[in-house]
Design an enzyme around this catalytic site. Structure first.
Site, PDB file in Angstrom:
ATOM      1  N   SER A 223       0.839  -1.190   0.000  1.00  0.00           N
ATOM      2  CA  SER A 223       0.000   0.000   0.000  1.00  0.00           C
ATOM      3  C   SER A 223       0.884   1.254   0.000  1.00  0.00           C
ATOM      4  CB  SER A 223      -0.959  -0.057   1.182  1.00  0.00           C
ATOM      5  OG  SER A 223      -2.049   0.797   0.995  1.00  0.00           O
ATOM      6  N   ASP A 441      -8.538  -4.400  -6.192  1.00  0.00           N
ATOM      7  CA  ASP A 441      -8.074  -3.674  -5.011  1.00  0.00           C
ATOM      8  C   ASP A 441      -8.899  -2.402  -4.801  1.00  0.00           C
ATOM      9  OD1 ASP A 441      -6.488  -2.099  -3.129  1.00  0.00           O
ATOM     10  OD2 ASP A 441      -4.883  -3.527  -3.536  1.00  0.00           O
ATOM     11  N   HIS A 471      -7.478  -5.833  -0.686  1.00  0.00           N
ATOM     12  CA  HIS A 471      -6.328  -4.935  -0.709  1.00  0.00           C
ATOM     13  C   HIS A 471      -5.048  -5.748  -0.602  1.00  0.00           C
ATOM     14  CE1 HIS A 471      -4.159  -1.278  -0.433  1.00  0.00           C
ATOM     15  NE2 HIS A 471      -3.934  -1.295   0.875  1.00  0.00           N
TER      16      HIS A 471
END
Length: 502
Positions: A223, A441, A471
């Site tokens: 991320s 995602d 995610h």
């Protein structure tokens, strides 16, 4: 006001409600000593068994913690220093097979690597045989000079602030709240608030590489950790070892661009969720919008006595979209809300906001705001944001308005100026970097992986695509993804650019 998280990767939805914590073997407080750059690079870490903290029990396994001393200001490295909390578990295999350290950043910005790594390590068994697993709390985060801008009572008192204001009085309250938050950060953090940038954290990682004794930095960023990894590769291309970027942030996006991307990604994930329950996405979305409109007018009661506001309801819908395994939880919470009970959605919102049953809040969102507002130069005005709202509503009827207002409120009247419009990640001469994108995602849409690979440069960015949900990709159930990533990290086997895992 709560920005939708670029959170802690594939483990976030499962781990956010209960995160194990530990603290360093030495004091992680602000350092007022002075040290030369060369002495910092040659420092010896005082590793000790991790201690239990208020955030959770002592993690299982052979975990050691220490404090790394770094310059507060890299333009004046011989001046004031600060301490960064670091955690590791040494490689489990034979010493002769050890490859070095594998450094993790789980996202945010603002996520605690010290807290997250023990809960994530179960996904990395093969890697752990040959790597010391290492993570840290970046500057301004948790045990590393963590920024806390409000007390628990102040946070809860502001739950009534509407993050999608409908009239002038709500707008005034929204922006006054944003300015007050920034003032609280400035009061708490002082001069540190100007030294929590992603670029400075990347320099911390290179100092950490030297102190750990590694010639190259082997790195796994998830991320926001992908942005951090890209910035590191730009600053230190020759020091890049084996680097995996999973759940990739679009490095070309500015403040408004990130909000657009997230509106697209979360609505896409919501559509996929609705299809999985047999609903037409357009009809299901309209039903959720109607529910949120009713909650905006009349918040729902909960068993705790607190009310579920529209802002908390949106936050509660967000969290289970991070993992397909959490979709049934979302169904239950929405059904209960339709019946007038906001308890389950409030519990999900509390999970994201790191609020425990006693009313204590974590500080991830405080650090996230401090870091991102220093990084981002673009700060849309309220007037500019209002012009964007119709576009955001078209992109996502559920999340668009929330994210549109956030572009103006997040860094409104922030006490320090932003540094860049978007991060520089070009890394000519770096070793191949494995860029992993998940087509479903929600927080970092798949398009970001393609943009990152392009920006890293030809021969550097190598894209691996997973046609999945949630995610992040690694550790999410795809043997193809896991085996490809492991082969790259363990043996340096770079897959063909564009490989697809289904």
């Amino acid at each position: 006001m709560t920005r939708l998280p670029r959170g802690a990767g594939a483990a976030l939805a499962a781990a956010v409600l209960l995160i194990a914590g530990c603290s360093g073997g030495t004091d992680g407080g602000a350092g007022d000593g002075k040290a030369s750059a060369s002495s910092l690079a040659s420092q010896k870490l005082d590793w000790a068994r991790c201690k239990a903290t208020a955030e959770g029990p002592e993690p299982g396994g052979d975990w050691q913690c220490a404090t790394l001393t770094v310059p507060l200001d890299y333009t004046n490295p011989g001046s004031e220093t600060i301490g960064l909390a670091v955690i590791r578990s040494k490689a489990t295999g034979d010493d002769g097979e050890r490859l070095g350290s594998l450094l993790f950043n789980f996202g945010g910005p603002g996520g605690s690597g010290v807290s997250m790594l023990p809960s994530y390590a179960g996904l990395t068994g093969e890697l752990h045989e040959r790597y010391d697993l290492v993570s840290f709390d970046p500057r301004g985060v948790a045990a590393s000079e963590g920024v806390r801008c409000r007390s628990d009572k102040e946070i809860q008192a502001r739950e009534s602030v509407d993050a999608t204001p409908d009239d002038p009085s709500e707008e005034t309250a929204f922006f006054e709240d944003a300015a007050d938050f920034g003032a609280g950060c400035e009061k708490a953090a002082g001069k540190l608030l100007s030294h929590v940038s992603t670029a400075e954290t990347a320099r911390d990682m290179d100092l950490m590489r030297q102190v750990l004794g590694d010639k190259k930095l082997h790195y796994f960023g998830i991320s926001y950790g992908t942005e951090l990894g890209g910035v590191y590769a730009h600053l230190f291309p020759k020091n890049v070892g084996r680097m995996v970027l999973d759940a990739v942030v679009d490095p070309t996006a500015d403040t408004t661009g990130h909000a657009r991307n997230q509106a697209l990604g979360f609505q896409r994930a919501l559509d996929n969720y609705l299809r999985s329950t047999g609903q037409d996405p357009e009809e299901g979305t309209r039903k959720i919008v109607d529910l949120l409109d009713r909650i905006d007018t009349e918040p729902l009661a909960t068993t705790s006595g607190r009310e579920l506001t529209q802002t908390l309801a949106i936050t509660g819908i967000v969290l289970p979209l991070y993992s397909e395994q959490s979709w049934p939880t979302l169904t239950s919470a929405l059904d209960a809300a339709e019946d007038g009970d906001g308890t389950e959605l409030l519990a999900l919102a509390d999970g994201y906001n790191e609020r425990d049953p006693s009313g204590r809040y974590g500080t991830t969102t405080h650090s996230q705001r401090a870091i991102s507002c220093l990084d981002q130069k673009q700060r849309p005005t309220p007037q500019e944001t209002k012009k964007l709202l119709p576009e955001f509503r078209r992109i996502s009827p559920v999340f668009g308005e929330f994210l549109g207002w956030d572009t103006a409120g997040w860094c409104h009247d922030w006490p320090v100026p932003g540094l860049t419009d978007s991060p520089e990640v070009s890394a000519p001469g770096a070793a191949p970097v494995l860029v992993v994108g998940n087509t479903g995602d929600p927080a970092t849409p798949y398009e970001g992986a393609q943009k990152m690979a392009e920006e890293l440069g030809e021969g550097v960015g190598v894209v691996l695509t997973w046609k999945g949900e949630g995610h992040g990709a690694y550790g999410s159930g795809s043997r193809c993804v896991d085996s490809t990533v492991n082969a790259y990290l363990m043996a340096g086997a770079v897959p063909k650019d564009g490989k697809v895992c289904t």
